[in-house]
Design a protein around this motif. Structure first.
Motif, PDB file in Angstrom:
ATOM      1  N   ILE A 178      -2.094  -1.521  -6.203  1.00  0.00           N
ATOM      2  CA  ILE A 178      -2.592  -2.576  -5.310  1.00  0.00           C
ATOM      3  C   ILE A 178      -2.676  -2.099  -3.856  1.00  0.00           C
ATOM      4  CG2 ILE A 178      -1.771  -4.506  -6.724  1.00  0.00           C
ATOM      5  CD1 ILE A 178       0.613  -4.773  -4.724  1.00  0.00           C
TER       6      ILE A 178
ATOM      7  N   LYS B 191       2.036   2.274   5.674  1.00  0.00           N
ATOM      8  CA  LYS B 191       1.914   2.874   4.350  1.00  0.00           C
ATOM      9  C   LYS B 191       1.925   1.837   3.238  1.00  0.00           C
ATOM     10  CE  LYS B 191       5.416   4.725   2.014  1.00  0.00           C
ATOM     11  NZ  LYS B 191       5.188   3.978   0.817  1.00  0.00           N
TER      12      LYS B 191
ATOM     13  N   PRO C  95       2.238   1.042  -0.964  1.00  0.00           N
ATOM     14  CA  PRO C  95       3.109   1.638  -1.985  1.00  0.00           C
ATOM     15  C   PRO C  95       2.480   2.847  -2.656  1.00  0.00           C
ATOM     16  CG  PRO C  95       2.617  -0.682  -2.482  1.00  0.00           C
ATOM     17  CD  PRO C  95       1.931  -0.367  -1.214  1.00  0.00           C
ATOM     18  N   LEU C  96       3.333   3.751  -3.079  1.00  0.00           N
ATOM     19  CA  LEU C  96       2.907   4.965  -3.776  1.00  0.00           C
ATOM     20  C   LEU C  96       3.519   4.971  -5.162  1.00  0.00           C
ATOM     21  CD1 LEU C  96       3.636   7.476  -0.861  1.00  0.00           C
ATOM     22  CD2 LEU C  96       1.444   6.434  -1.439  1.00  0.00           C
ATOM     23  N   THR C  97       2.712   5.324  -6.141  1.00  0.00           N
ATOM     24  CA  THR C  97       3.231   5.474  -7.501  1.00  0.00           C
ATOM     25  C   THR C  97       3.896   6.837  -7.616  1.00  0.00           C
ATOM     26  OG1 THR C  97       1.480   4.082  -8.391  1.00  0.00           O
ATOM     27  CG2 THR C  97       2.585   5.552  -9.950  1.00  0.00           C
ATOM     28  N   THR C  98       5.105   6.856  -8.142  1.00  0.00           N
ATOM     29  CA  THR C  98       5.768   8.131  -8.386  1.00  0.00           C
ATOM     30  C   THR C  98       5.579   8.505  -9.847  1.00  0.00           C
ATOM     31  OG1 THR C  98       7.426   7.736  -6.676  1.00  0.00           O
ATOM     32  CG2 THR C  98       7.975   9.357  -8.358  1.00  0.00           C
TER      33      THR C  98
ATOM     34  N   ASN D 219       8.545   8.531  -1.643  1.00  0.00           N
ATOM     35  CA  ASN D 219       9.130   7.738  -0.554  1.00  0.00           C
ATOM     36  C   ASN D 219      10.428   8.352  -0.063  1.00  0.00           C
ATOM     37  OD1 ASN D 219       7.185   5.542  -0.473  1.00  0.00           O
ATOM     38  ND2 ASN D 219       7.905   5.143  -2.546  1.00  0.00           N
TER      39      ASN D 219
ATOM     40  N   GLY E 285       6.683 -10.346  -2.552  1.00  0.00           N
ATOM     41  CA  GLY E 285       5.415 -10.496  -1.833  1.00  0.00           C
ATOM     42  C   GLY E 285       5.593 -10.810  -0.355  1.00  0.00           C
TER      43      GLY E 285
ATOM     44  N   GLU F 154       6.151  -0.441   5.885  1.00  0.00           N
ATOM     45  CA  GLU F 154       5.642  -0.663   4.538  1.00  0.00           C
ATOM     46  C   GLU F 154       6.074  -2.019   3.984  1.00  0.00           C
ATOM     47  OE1 GLU F 154       7.428   2.416   2.092  1.00  0.00           O
ATOM     48  OE2 GLU F 154       9.440   1.749   2.562  1.00  0.00           O
TER      49      GLU F 154
ATOM     50  N   HIS G  16       7.884  -3.814  -1.885  1.00  0.00           N
ATOM     51  CA  HIS G  16       7.452  -3.724  -3.290  1.00  0.00           C
ATOM     52  C   HIS G  16       6.702  -2.421  -3.594  1.00  0.00           C
ATOM     53  CE1 HIS G  16       3.240  -4.528  -2.307  1.00  0.00           C
ATOM     54  NE2 HIS G  16       3.615  -5.555  -1.576  1.00  0.00           N
ATOM     55  N   GLY G  17       6.430  -2.194  -4.879  1.00  0.00           N
ATOM     56  CA  GLY G  17       5.732  -1.003  -5.338  1.00  0.00           C
ATOM     57  C   GLY G  17       4.247  -1.247  -5.565  1.00  0.00           C
ATOM     58  N   SER G  18       3.630  -0.370  -6.361  1.00  0.00           N
ATOM     59  CA  SER G  18       2.168  -0.373  -6.508  1.00  0.00           C
ATOM     60  C   SER G  18       1.658  -1.393  -7.532  1.00  0.00           C
ATOM     61  CB  SER G  18       1.697   1.033  -6.890  1.00  0.00           C
ATOM     62  OG  SER G  18       2.416   1.491  -8.027  1.00  0.00           O
TER      63      SER G  18
ATOM     64  N   PRO H 107       1.237  -1.958 -10.862  1.00  0.00           N
ATOM     65  CA  PRO H 107       0.126  -1.579 -11.751  1.00  0.00           C
ATOM     66  C   PRO H 107      -0.366  -2.736 -12.628  1.00  0.00           C
ATOM     67  CG  PRO H 107       2.195  -0.437 -12.350  1.00  0.00           C
ATOM     68  CD  PRO H 107       2.420  -1.086 -11.033  1.00  0.00           C
TER      69      PRO H 107
ATOM     70  N   ILE I  81      -1.081  -5.716 -11.828  1.00  0.00           N
ATOM     71  CA  ILE I  81      -2.114  -6.583 -11.216  1.00  0.00           C
ATOM     72  C   ILE I  81      -3.113  -5.770 -10.374  1.00  0.00           C
ATOM     73  CG2 ILE I  81      -0.745  -8.711 -11.235  1.00  0.00           C
ATOM     74  CD1 ILE I  81      -0.225  -8.195  -8.183  1.00  0.00           C
TER      75      ILE I  81
ATOM     76  N   ALA J  10      -3.259  -9.501  -5.351  1.00  0.00           N
ATOM     77  CA  ALA J  10      -1.956  -9.139  -4.766  1.00  0.00           C
ATOM     78  C   ALA J  10      -1.760  -9.860  -3.432  1.00  0.00           C
ATOM     79  CB  ALA J  10      -1.879  -7.626  -4.561  1.00  0.00           C
TER      80      ALA J  10
ATOM     81  N   ASP K 135       1.151 -15.391  -6.919  1.00  0.00           N
ATOM     82  CA  ASP K 135       2.615 -15.263  -6.873  1.00  0.00           C
ATOM     83  C   ASP K 135       3.235 -16.376  -6.041  1.00  0.00           C
ATOM     84  OD1 ASP K 135       1.259 -13.752  -4.714  1.00  0.00           O
ATOM     85  OD2 ASP K 135       3.302 -13.436  -3.993  1.00  0.00           O
TER      86      ASP K 135
HETATM   87  P1  NAI Z   1       6.528  -3.368  -8.191  1.00  0.00           P
HETATM   88  O1  NAI Z   1       7.146  -3.815  -6.927  1.00  0.00           O
HETATM   89  O2  NAI Z   1       5.269  -2.579  -8.090  1.00  0.00           O
HETATM   90  O3  NAI Z   1       6.249  -4.640  -9.106  1.00  0.00           O
HETATM   91  C1  NAI Z   1       7.262  -5.560  -9.527  1.00  0.00           C
HETATM   92  C2  NAI Z   1       6.634  -6.919  -9.876  1.00  0.00           C
HETATM   93  O4  NAI Z   1       6.288  -7.595  -8.645  1.00  0.00           O
HETATM   94  C3  NAI Z   1       5.340  -6.801 -10.684  1.00  0.00           C
HETATM   95  O5  NAI Z   1       5.281  -7.870 -11.589  1.00  0.00           O
HETATM   96  C4  NAI Z   1       4.252  -6.935  -9.643  1.00  0.00           C
HETATM   97  O6  NAI Z   1       3.043  -7.468 -10.132  1.00  0.00           O
HETATM   98  C5  NAI Z   1       4.894  -7.876  -8.615  1.00  0.00           C
HETATM   99  N1  NAI Z   1       4.399  -7.610  -7.248  1.00  0.00           N
HETATM  100  C6  NAI Z   1       4.728  -6.552  -6.463  1.00  0.00           C
HETATM  101  N2  NAI Z   1       4.079  -6.627  -5.303  1.00  0.00           N
HETATM  102  C7  NAI Z   1       3.327  -7.742  -5.339  1.00  0.00           C
HETATM  103  C8  NAI Z   1       2.416  -8.352  -4.419  1.00  0.00           C
HETATM  104  N3  NAI Z   1       2.141  -7.820  -3.222  1.00  0.00           N
HETATM  105  N4  NAI Z   1       1.793  -9.506  -4.784  1.00  0.00           N
HETATM  106  C9  NAI Z   1       2.052 -10.048  -5.988  1.00  0.00           C
HETATM  107  N5  NAI Z   1       2.902  -9.542  -6.898  1.00  0.00           N
HETATM  108  C10 NAI Z   1       3.530  -8.384  -6.577  1.00  0.00           C
HETATM  109  O7  NAI Z   1       7.642  -2.519  -8.980  1.00  0.00           O
HETATM  110  P2  NAI Z   1       7.525  -1.567 -10.261  1.00  0.00           P
HETATM  111  O8  NAI Z   1       6.558  -2.160 -11.240  1.00  0.00           O
HETATM  112  O9  NAI Z   1       8.900  -1.313 -10.664  1.00  0.00           O
HETATM  113  O10 NAI Z   1       6.934  -0.181  -9.710  1.00  0.00           O
HETATM  114  C11 NAI Z   1       5.575   0.223  -9.821  1.00  0.00           C
HETATM  115  C12 NAI Z   1       5.373   1.584  -9.134  1.00  0.00           C
HETATM  116  O11 NAI Z   1       5.612   1.443  -7.714  1.00  0.00           O
HETATM  117  C13 NAI Z   1       6.305   2.703  -9.600  1.00  0.00           C
HETATM  118  O12 NAI Z   1       5.542   3.897  -9.728  1.00  0.00           O
HETATM  119  C14 NAI Z   1       7.303   2.860  -8.479  1.00  0.00           C
HETATM  120  O13 NAI Z   1       7.779   4.179  -8.368  1.00  0.00           O
HETATM  121  C15 NAI Z   1       6.466   2.496  -7.270  1.00  0.00           C
HETATM  122  N6  NAI Z   1       7.262   1.966  -6.131  1.00  0.00           N
HETATM  123  C16 NAI Z   1       6.867   2.364  -4.892  1.00  0.00           C
HETATM  124  C17 NAI Z   1       7.496   1.880  -3.760  1.00  0.00           C
HETATM  125  C18 NAI Z   1       6.992   2.316  -2.413  1.00  0.00           C
HETATM  126  O14 NAI Z   1       5.983   3.002  -2.311  1.00  0.00           O
HETATM  127  N7  NAI Z   1       7.661   1.947  -1.330  1.00  0.00           N
HETATM  128  C19 NAI Z   1       8.627   0.943  -3.860  1.00  0.00           C
HETATM  129  C20 NAI Z   1       8.933   0.526  -5.218  1.00  0.00           C
HETATM  130  C21 NAI Z   1       8.262   1.044  -6.308  1.00  0.00           C
END
Ligand code: NAI
Ligand code: MG
Length: 334
Positions: free
Chosen positions: A12, A66, A68-71, A81, A244, A259, A262-264, A266, A268, A274, A316
């Motif tokens: 996202i 920044k 979010p970045l997928t690791t 990160n 969110g 930043e 939350h993460g990326s 995937p 949604i 988002a 959300d």
């Molecule tokens: P996530 O935070 O991406 O998602 C968790 C839940 O929250 C999901 O159901 C998602 O749809 C929802 N969500 C997150 N942000 C939202 C938004 N802005 N609006 C609406 N709904 C939202 O955590 P997840 O799934 O554990 O991680 C996904 C990827 O993100 C992984 O590759 C992880 O390494 C990376 N990540 C990156 C971070 C960063 O760049 N700072 C921090 C946390 C995770």
């Protein structure tokens, strides 16, 4: 003109960044954007997760916004990160949690607190991680230094002074983790003595979690080590209505990265639904950091007004708005 590095990120990321820049453009802040790649996008385009050009851009501009970045699992960095925080020595992770209108917050009252988390040492240094040959025993090294503890606690007290906050709570587990948490607490007491104008109390981490859920209004600024801060700041995000709405700043002496917590997301990504608020609130922290507190407040007020009007809120938050429609609704209230 102030130039900032902009990383659109994965999942996202591009959607919420476009929405955020739409709002920042509407504010006419005189910001120039230098786009840089990191994460999966960078891996596909340049063959590495964190290209040298991106590092150079952050080093030059000293400020990055920044997404979010997928690791990727298995290989490369354990987390991009964590790598960015290490390389730029971004020792302070500053995560505000406050109650906004019309969210699904668990706590009915007003929460307004900031978690200041040590970002470079403790349990997350990634050193001494071993599993024995028979797979039966795992160990990990934790490291806490006086220097690391001193600068993060000082950061918390200085933040209290500059933001007019009254109290700093030192969260620890020095009763059990006598060496690491013990050194952190001892150092924190020494620093606290230099700030007689700010109230200071100490709380053991497990009790702090219960107190946060029962009576969050007793907290103002929390300062703690890396692992406890990671957990506590997510707990606080949950208290006020979810990821969110949770932003974070990573601050060092030579650079700062802003930043969403939350993460990326995937699940949604690509759907245009988002919530852009967490990254927008990160941008507000960036404006504070750039000594533009009036503009930061203007942005936060527009977000609050849009939430109050329930105008184009994303799913959300219980609405059916899109990411861009929500951003436009915010921009119209600036
Ligand atoms: P996530 O935070 O991406 O998602 C968790 C839940 O929250 C999901 O159901 C998602 O749809 C929802 N969500 C997150 N942000 C939202 C938004 N802005 N609006 C609406 N709904 C939202 O955590 P997840 O799934 O554990 O991680 C996904 C990827 O993100 C992984 O590759 C992880 O390494 C990376 N990540 C990156 C971070 C960063 O760049 N700072 C921090 C946390 C995770
Ligand atoms: Mg976390």
């Amino acid at each position: 003109m102030t130039t900032i590095t902009v990383i659109r990120g994965d999942g996202i990321g591009p959607e919420i960044m476009d929405a955020t820049l739409h709002v920042l453009d509407a504010m006419q802040l005189g910001l120039a954007y230098e786009f840089a790649d990191a994460g999966m996008v960078a891996l596909e385009k340049h063959g590495e997760l964190l290209p040298a050009a991106t590092m150079d851009s952050i080093r030059r501009n000293k400020i990055a916004l920044k997404s979010p970045l997928t690791t990727p699992v298995g290989g490369g960095f354990s987390s991009i990160n964590v790598e960015l925080r290490k390389r730029f020595d971004l020792y302070a992770n500053v995560r505000p949690a406050r109650t906004f209108p019309n969210t699904k917050a668990r706590f009915p009252g007003n929460v307004d607190l900031i978690t200041v988390r040590e970002n470079t040492e403790g349990a997350y240094i990634g050193e001494g991680q071993e599993v024995s040959a028979d797979g039966e025993t795992a160990v990990l090294t934790q490291k806490v230094t006086r220097k690391g503890s001193e600068r993060i606690v000082r950061y918390a007290f200085e933040l209290a002074r500059t933001t007019g906050r009254k109290k700093v709570t030192v969260v620890h587990k020095a009763n059990i983790l006598k060496s690491t948490s013990g050194l952190f607490l001892k150092t924190a007491r020494e620093v606290a003595a230099q700030y007689p104008d700010i109230e200071c109390n100490e709380m053991i981490v497990d009790n702090a979690c219960m107190q946060l859920v029962m009576r969050p209004e007793q907290f103002d600024i929390i300062v703690t080590t890396n692992l406890f801060g990671d957990i506590i700041s997510d707990l606080c995000a949950g208290l006020v209505g979810g990821l969110g709405l949770a932003p974070g700043a990573n601050i060092g002496n030579d650079a700062a990265i802003f930043e969403a917590v939350h993460g990326s997301a995937p699940d949604i990504a690509g759907k245009g639904i988002a919530n852009p608020c967490a990254l927008l609130l990160g941008a507000a922290q960036m404006l504070d950091h750039l000594q533009r507190a009036d503009q930061a407040e203007r942005l936060r007020k527009a977000i609050v007004a849009t939430l109050e009007a329930k105008d184009s809120l994303t799913p959300d938050l219980g609405g059916d708005g899109t990411t861009l429609a929500f951003a436009k609704a915010i921009a119209s209230r600036l």
